[in-house]
Design a protein around this motif. Sequence first.
Motif, PDB file in Angstrom:
ATOM      1  N   LEU A 192       0.873  -1.169   0.000  1.00 40.08           N
ATOM      2  CA  LEU A 192       0.000   0.000   0.000  1.00 40.08           C
ATOM      3  C   LEU A 192       0.913   1.223   0.000  1.00 40.08           C
ATOM      4  CD1 LEU A 192      -2.983   1.171   0.624  1.00 40.08           C
ATOM      5  CD2 LEU A 192      -2.215   1.180   2.983  1.00 40.08           C
ATOM      6  N   TYR A 193       0.692   2.161  -0.923  1.00 41.84           N
ATOM      7  CA  TYR A 193       1.570   3.325  -1.033  1.00 41.84           C
ATOM      8  C   TYR A 193       0.776   4.616  -0.991  1.00 41.84           C
ATOM      9  CZ  TYR A 193       4.812  -0.128  -2.997  1.00 41.84           C
ATOM     10  OH  TYR A 193       5.596  -1.242  -3.203  1.00 41.84           O
ATOM     11  N   ALA A 194       1.306   5.598  -0.285  1.00 39.29           N
ATOM     12  CA  ALA A 194       0.773   6.958  -0.332  1.00 39.29           C
ATOM     13  C   ALA A 194       1.847   7.841  -0.960  1.00 39.29           C
ATOM     14  CB  ALA A 194       0.427   7.461   1.069  1.00 39.29           C
ATOM     15  N   PHE A 195       1.470   8.574  -2.011  1.00 37.47           N
ATOM     16  CA  PHE A 195       2.405   9.430  -2.755  1.00 37.47           C
ATOM     17  C   PHE A 195       1.980  10.886  -2.689  1.00 37.47           C
ATOM     18  CE2 PHE A 195       2.590   5.418  -5.133  1.00 37.47           C
ATOM     19  CZ  PHE A 195       3.924   5.272  -5.457  1.00 37.47           C
ATOM     20  N   ARG A 196       2.930  11.786  -2.540  1.00 42.98           N
ATOM     21  CA  ARG A 196       2.646  13.167  -2.916  1.00 42.98           C
ATOM     22  C   ARG A 196       2.533  13.191  -4.437  1.00 42.98           C
ATOM     23  NH1 ARG A 196       2.842  16.025   1.644  1.00 42.98           N
ATOM     24  NH2 ARG A 196       4.437  15.463   3.183  1.00 42.98           N
ATOM     25  N   ARG A 197       1.702  14.076  -4.922  1.00 48.64           N
ATOM     26  CA  ARG A 197       1.358  14.096  -6.344  1.00 48.64           C
ATOM     27  C   ARG A 197       2.594  14.103  -7.252  1.00 48.64           C
ATOM     28  NH1 ARG A 197      -3.235  15.303  -8.971  1.00 48.64           N
ATOM     29  NH2 ARG A 197      -3.050  16.017 -11.115  1.00 48.64           N
ATOM     30  N   GLU A 198       3.509  15.028  -6.968  1.00 55.13           N
ATOM     31  CA  GLU A 198       4.675  15.163  -7.843  1.00 55.13           C
ATOM     32  C   GLU A 198       5.565  13.926  -7.791  1.00 55.13           C
ATOM     33  OE1 GLU A 198       5.505  17.251  -3.905  1.00 55.13           O
ATOM     34  OE2 GLU A 198       3.855  17.108  -5.344  1.00 55.13           O
ATOM     35  N   SER A 199       5.594  13.238  -6.649  1.00 49.28           N
ATOM     36  CA  SER A 199       6.414  12.038  -6.524  1.00 49.28           C
ATOM     37  C   SER A 199       5.837  10.887  -7.339  1.00 49.28           C
ATOM     38  CB  SER A 199       6.545  11.632  -5.057  1.00 49.28           C
ATOM     39  OG  SER A 199       7.248  12.616  -4.331  1.00 49.28           O
ATOM     40  N   LEU A 200       4.510  10.773  -7.351  1.00 54.40           N
ATOM     41  CA  LEU A 200       3.879   9.729  -8.162  1.00 54.40           C
ATOM     42  C   LEU A 200       4.197   9.920  -9.634  1.00 54.40           C
ATOM     43  CD1 LEU A 200       1.935   7.360  -8.664  1.00 54.40           C
ATOM     44  CD2 LEU A 200       0.066   9.038  -8.694  1.00 54.40           C
ATOM     45  N   PHE A 201       4.058  11.163 -10.130  1.00 55.41           N
ATOM     46  CA  PHE A 201       4.300  11.406 -11.546  1.00 55.41           C
ATOM     47  C   PHE A 201       5.776  11.245 -11.903  1.00 55.41           C
ATOM     48  CE2 PHE A 201       0.290  14.136 -11.359  1.00 55.41           C
ATOM     49  CZ  PHE A 201      -0.485  13.084 -11.817  1.00 55.41           C
ATOM     50  N   ARG A 202       6.656  11.633 -10.984  1.00 61.89           N
ATOM     51  CA  ARG A 202       8.085  11.430 -11.251  1.00 61.89           C
ATOM     52  C   ARG A 202       8.414   9.946 -11.310  1.00 61.89           C
ATOM     53  NH1 ARG A 202      12.918  11.590  -7.333  1.00 61.89           N
ATOM     54  NH2 ARG A 202      14.621  11.209  -8.771  1.00 61.89           N
ATOM     55  N   PHE A 203       7.900   9.187 -10.353  1.00 63.83           N
ATOM     56  CA  PHE A 203       8.165   7.753 -10.303  1.00 63.83           C
ATOM     57  C   PHE A 203       7.695   7.049 -11.571  1.00 63.83           C
ATOM     58  CE2 PHE A 203       6.129   3.622  -8.861  1.00 63.83           C
ATOM     59  CZ  PHE A 203       7.281   2.865  -9.038  1.00 63.83           C
ATOM     60  N   THR A 204       6.476   7.336 -11.993  1.00 65.66           N
ATOM     61  CA  THR A 204       5.925   6.632 -13.149  1.00 65.66           C
ATOM     62  C   THR A 204       6.522   7.106 -14.473  1.00 65.66           C
ATOM     63  OG1 THR A 204       4.011   8.134 -13.109  1.00 65.66           O
ATOM     64  CG2 THR A 204       3.771   6.008 -12.004  1.00 65.66           C
ATOM     65  N   SER A 205       7.295   8.195 -14.450  1.00 66.28           N
ATOM     66  CA  SER A 205       7.966   8.655 -15.673  1.00 66.28           C
ATOM     67  C   SER A 205       9.323   7.987 -15.879  1.00 66.28           C
ATOM     68  CB  SER A 205       8.161  10.176 -15.639  1.00 66.28           C
ATOM     69  OG  SER A 205       9.179  10.534 -14.710  1.00 66.28           O
ATOM     70  N   LEU A 206       9.802   7.270 -14.864  1.00 64.93           N
ATOM     71  CA  LEU A 206      11.146   6.699 -14.900  1.00 64.93           C
ATOM     72  C   LEU A 206      11.160   5.312 -15.546  1.00 64.93           C
ATOM     73  CD1 LEU A 206      12.190   7.694 -11.280  1.00 64.93           C
ATOM     74  CD2 LEU A 206      13.013   8.755 -13.404  1.00 64.93           C
TER      75      LEU A 206
END
Length: 270
Positions: A192-206
């Motif tokens: 189960l993960y909780a992300f700040r918005r910018e961290s989620l988008f950065r992670f999924t762009s990698l």
Amino acid sequence: MSVKPNNSPFILGVIPARFASSRLMGKPLANIGGKPMIQHTYEGASRSKLLNKIIIAVDDSKVADVCKSFGAAVMMTPKEVQTGSDRIAIVAKEFPRADIIVNIQGDEPFIKGMMIDQAIEPLLFDPKVNVSTLARKIISVEELTSPSIPKVVFDYENFALYFSRSPIPFVRDAKDENEALELAEIYKHIGLYAFRRESLFRFTSLEQTDLEKWEKLEQLRMLEYGFKIKVVVTEYDTFSVDTPDDLKLARRLYLNLKKKKLKNENTKKS
């Protein structure tokens, strides 16, 4: 009790529900105690005190129709999306006001709202935390040795050092797995993960990393790219359904929980 601070962020919970699972086709619709698995997950998530909205991210119209039938909000996402986090990012883009996005695995029929709140809380009270997850102490050799149960080790500030399907840490002085559990605290990772918005988008762009590909654990991509993942130790347990055998066990667990609940209710009445 979970309480939001003043000027609370908008928190979006997303449950990815992929129909075309390679190991258990149609997994979200698998029957557990008369309900589809995805409904159990949704009802557990709905007991969170901190989520403002829950969306089920589906890739199949049959799953969408079933989710709508029990009152869930649904968003269709492409079948070819590779990971649950990628599917969640697609949904998050449609909710620009969501400051925190929570990835709630659709194959966790026993998830509790309190577990979700425990994962969210570090992001509410510590601005340095951008991603958080859960872990629970392992108490059985079966859990320790099962490759389907990821393990996690973390530092003294509860930031993850590594995740693995192998038993970690290796307890060198233990003569067997039972003694390893006596000598060391070893933790299972609850996905189960909780992300700040910018961290989620950065992670999924990698791009995917070698460790992620070898272990088949996408959280290792975060560590390889330098993300710090806060690990919250929970007393609650859950169970991930990945295979037909897991489904059989989930059905037995559900019946046992139901019997226990009825017994407790009857005890209170008497």
